[in-house]
Design a protein around this motif. Structure first.
Motif, short mmCIF file in Angstrom:
data_model
loop_
_atom_site.label_atom_id
_atom_site.label_comp_id
_atom_site.label_asym_id
_atom_site.label_seq_id
_atom_site.Cartn_x
_atom_site.Cartn_y
_atom_site.Cartn_z
N VAL A 55 0.84 -1.21 0.00
CA VAL A 55 0.00 0.00 0.00
C VAL A 55 0.87 1.25 0.00
CG1 VAL A 55 -1.65 1.32 1.39
CG2 VAL A 55 -1.99 -1.12 1.03
N TYR A 56 1.97 1.24 0.77
CA TYR A 56 2.87 2.38 0.79
C TYR A 56 3.53 2.58 -0.57
CZ TYR A 56 6.38 5.69 2.28
OH TYR A 56 7.15 6.81 2.39
N ALA A 57 3.92 1.49 -1.22
CA ALA A 57 4.50 1.59 -2.56
C ALA A 57 3.49 2.16 -3.54
CB ALA A 57 5.00 0.23 -3.03
N ALA A 58 2.23 1.79 -3.41
CA ALA A 58 1.18 2.33 -4.29
C ALA A 58 0.99 3.83 -4.05
CB ALA A 58 -0.12 1.57 -4.07
N VAL A 59 1.06 4.24 -2.80
CA VAL A 59 0.94 5.67 -2.48
C VAL A 59 2.11 6.46 -3.07
CG1 VAL A 59 0.97 7.34 -0.57
CG2 VAL A 59 -0.48 5.32 -0.43
N MET A 60 3.31 5.90 -2.98
CA MET A 60 4.48 6.57 -3.57
C MET A 60 4.40 6.59 -5.09
SD MET A 60 6.35 7.89 -1.25
CE MET A 60 4.88 8.26 -0.33
N LEU A 61 3.80 5.56 -5.68
CA LEU A 61 3.58 5.54 -7.13
C LEU A 61 2.63 6.67 -7.54
CD1 LEU A 61 3.85 4.21 -9.94
CD2 LEU A 61 1.99 2.69 -9.26
N ILE A 62 1.57 6.85 -6.79
CA ILE A 62 0.64 7.94 -7.07
C ILE A 62 1.32 9.29 -6.87
CG2 ILE A 62 -1.49 9.05 -6.26
CD1 ILE A 62 -2.50 6.18 -5.63
N ASP A 63 2.14 9.40 -5.82
CA ASP A 63 2.87 10.64 -5.58
C ASP A 63 3.81 10.95 -6.75
OD1 ASP A 63 3.78 12.78 -3.59
OD2 ASP A 63 5.68 11.80 -4.13
N ALA A 64 4.50 9.94 -7.26
CA ALA A 64 5.40 10.15 -8.40
C ALA A 64 4.63 10.51 -9.66
CB ALA A 64 6.24 8.90 -8.64
N ALA A 65 3.43 9.99 -9.79
CA ALA A 65 2.64 10.25 -11.00
C ALA A 65 2.10 11.68 -11.03
CB ALA A 65 1.48 9.26 -11.09
#
Length: 114
Positions: free
Chosen positions: A19-29
């Motif tokens: 879930v944290y990796a997904a949040v960082m993916l959204i942040d990078a996007a």
């Protein structure tokens, strides 16, 4: 019995990391492409690929295998190195300065020794 408890804890840790990796993916996007170039942190596309692979690996493979650990390292690098640099470049950092001029010091404006 103890092994099942350990596996349960690992599965919760893996879910939290995914879930944290997904949040960082959204942040990078949502970051601007030019901010990556201005911060000298590779390209937006490269970080999106790294973080998408890390997120997928954390949700697909068990945490004790080799590839999810590499994904966690990529997420950590983005979190502690790239993200703060992007926030500093794009003006999204949280600091004591809330506007003011470039000559302001920590205790107020600098008046040139007058």
């Amino acid at each position: 019995m103890l092994i099942y408890g350990f596996q349960s804890i690992l599965s919760w840790v893996q879910l939290a990391l995914g879930v944290y990796a997904a949040v960082m993916l959204i942040d990078a996007a949502v970051r601007r492409e030019d901010a990556y170039r201005a911060a000298s942190k590779q390209t937006k596309g490269m970080w999106l690929i790294f973080l998408a692979l890390a997120t997928a690996l954390l949700f697909i493979l068990p945490i004790m295998s080799f590839l999810p650990v590499i994904g966690v390292i990529a997420v950590i690098v983005y979190t502690v190195d790239v993200r703060p640099a992007l926030r500093a470049v794009s003006g999204g950092g949280r600091g004591p300065r809330r506007g003011g001029s470039s000559s302001d010091g920590p205790y107020g404006p600098y008046n040139g020794g007058r």
